[in-house]
Scaffold this active site. Structure first.
Site, mmCIF file in Angstrom:
data_model
loop_
_atom_site.group_PDB
_atom_site.id
_atom_site.type_symbol
_atom_site.label_atom_id
_atom_site.label_comp_id
_atom_site.label_asym_id
_atom_site.label_seq_id
_atom_site.Cartn_x
_atom_site.Cartn_y
_atom_site.Cartn_z
ATOM 1 N N GLY A 192 33.054 64.219 -3.234
ATOM 2 C CA GLY A 192 32.664 63.515 -4.458
ATOM 3 C C GLY A 192 33.836 62.692 -4.982
ATOM 4 N N PHE A 193 33.585 62.063 -6.085
ATOM 5 C CA PHE A 193 34.592 61.169 -6.660
ATOM 6 C C PHE A 193 35.870 61.933 -7.047
ATOM 7 C CE2 PHE A 193 35.897 59.617 -10.985
ATOM 8 C CZ PHE A 193 36.766 58.638 -10.518
ATOM 9 N N ILE A 194 35.732 62.990 -7.809
ATOM 10 C CA ILE A 194 36.933 63.732 -8.249
ATOM 11 C C ILE A 194 37.508 64.539 -7.085
ATOM 12 C CG2 ILE A 194 37.876 65.397 -9.904
ATOM 13 C CD1 ILE A 194 35.568 64.698 -11.800
ATOM 14 N N LYS A 236 26.004 75.051 -16.825
ATOM 15 C CA LYS A 236 27.459 75.119 -16.772
ATOM 16 C C LYS A 236 27.983 76.224 -17.695
ATOM 17 C CE LYS A 236 29.449 72.460 -14.143
ATOM 18 N NZ LYS A 236 29.811 72.913 -12.780
ATOM 19 N N ASP A 239 30.927 69.963 1.432
ATOM 20 C CA ASP A 239 30.113 69.042 0.630
ATOM 21 C C ASP A 239 28.818 68.785 1.380
ATOM 22 O OD1 ASP A 239 29.156 66.630 -0.795
ATOM 23 O OD2 ASP A 239 31.162 66.630 -1.675
ATOM 24 N N TYR A 256 21.641 71.084 -17.977
ATOM 25 C CA TYR A 256 22.977 70.970 -17.391
ATOM 26 C C TYR A 256 24.005 71.742 -18.228
ATOM 27 C CZ TYR A 256 27.183 68.689 -15.509
ATOM 28 O OH TYR A 256 28.395 68.442 -14.947
ATOM 29 N N GLY A 281 27.976 63.125 -3.276
ATOM 30 C CA GLY A 281 29.250 62.685 -2.711
ATOM 31 C C GLY A 281 28.987 61.769 -1.528
ATOM 32 N N LEU A 341 34.262 72.301 -7.365
ATOM 33 C CA LEU A 341 33.786 71.067 -8.005
ATOM 34 C C LEU A 341 32.345 70.736 -7.637
ATOM 35 C CD1 LEU A 341 37.037 70.673 -7.904
ATOM 36 C CD2 LEU A 341 36.500 68.275 -8.175
#
Ligand code: UDP
Length: 322
Positions: free
Chosen positions: A10-12, A153, A31, A149, A36, A76
């Site tokens: 993914g991005f992070i 979380k 992943d 969401y 991603g 993540l």
């Protein structure tokens, strides 16, 4: 050190993998490429200290194979992005709840440290200035998908804290406030790259609602430094940290800034939420982090302001093609 990064394509996650490889660490990424992309890690595949596993964190047997051989886990992997969550409610709950439970259970079995990424969505509709980690959560009805969401979380956080308190698993939780930067795609929400792309193409900038809602955007490079500091600190164990840049901007101001910094001829278009998100949607008005705790524990503070973030994304998109 040997790390497992779930959601590392993914991005992070991919930025984190690149950063840690640069420090000489060994990285395994798992992943499923749902949000991603292999593009994010393609350049890392050549590195002999990097391994990519295409699989889901819902697959316990693969986690059983990967977790024993690492020192610690950056968790993540998650269903993220407001638009993705709204369109994939069931999958989002499965990945965000069962997935995290799998990680914590197996990490506990092998006594591996885990950094759990959480989100500023946790605070829901709490519009208070400077949200502290201990502040109340204010949420809407369960008929509004968006709040799923935040609750998923929150359950991750409860689970992680329970593992820490009852089973002495070394865990730490970070709540991210609108992380953005070069390489982020605007496919699932993610307003900053989306506006910049629209501006570079001289298309209308699509603001949802009246645009008076505000956010605080944090450069992905700052977020990664925070991860590194928190993971390396014993003092941080069992704690929750806001990770964000307190510079607040309304979405209207953001659009104007993007137009100015790209020299674009784009016009601003306000679109009612119902048109893009359906009738059952609620947005939060604002979300401003208090970052005193992370500063006190690690000395971390965001270094990139919003202009720097936007310029970095513009440069990246001009180089790689919009
Ligand atoms: N937004 C917008 N236009 C877009 C995408 C997003 O006006 O094309 C708004 C969105 O409604 C929200 C803010 O920008 O108020 C931030 O959205 P994003 O999806 O980036 O993150 P969120 O903070 O909602 O998780």
């Amino acid at each position: 050190m040997k790390y497992l990064i779930t959601g590392g394509a993914g991005f992070i996650g991919s930025n984190l993998a690149r950063y840690l490889l640069g420090l000489g660490d060994n990285i395994t990424v798992i992943d499923d490429l749902s949000t991603g992309s292999f593009e994010n890690i393609k350049d890392l595949e050549k590195n002999k200290h990097f391994k990519f596993v295409l699989d889901s964190i819902l697959n316990k047997s693969v986690l059983e194979k990967l977790i024993p051989s690492v020192d610690a886990i950056f968790h993540l992997a998650a269903a993220v992005g407001v638009e993705y969550i709204i369109n994939n409610p069931l999958r989002s709950i499965e990945v965000n709840v069962q997935g995290t439970e799998n990680i914590l259970k197996i990490a506990h079995k092998y006594q591996k440290k885990v950094l759990i990424t959480s989100t500023s969505e946790i605070y829901g509709k709490n519009e208070k200035d400077s949200l502290k980690e201990t502040d109340d959560r204010i949420l809407g009805s369960t008929t509004i998908n968006r709040w799923s969401y935040s609750n998923n979380k929150a359950l991750d956080e409860f689970l992680a804290l329970a593992y820490f308190n009852e089973k002495k698993l070394p865990v730490v939780i970070v709540r991210l406030f609108n992380t953005t930067g070069p390489g982020q795609v605007g496919d699932y929400g993610m307003v900053v790259p989306r506006f910049i792309k629209q501006a570079l193409l001289n298309r209308n900038i699509t603001i949802y609602g009246d645009g008076e809602q505000s956010r605080c955007f944090t450069h992905v490079h700052d977020v990664i430094k925070a991860f590194d500091l928190i993971m390396g600190s014993k003092k941080c164990l069992g704690e929750i940290f806001n990770v964000g840049n307190p510079e607040e901007v309304s979405i209207n101001e953001l659009a104007k800034k993007v137009i100015r910094l790209t020299n674009s001829t784009s016009k601003i278009e306000h679109i009612p939420y119902e048109k893009v998100m359906g009738a059952n949607f609620e947005d939060m008005k604002r979300r401003v982090p208090n970052v005193e705790k992370i500063q006190e524990f690690t000395g971390w503070k965001a270094s990139a302001d919003l202009d720097t973030i936007i310029i970095d994304i513009i440069d990246y998109l001009r180089k790689t093609g919009v």
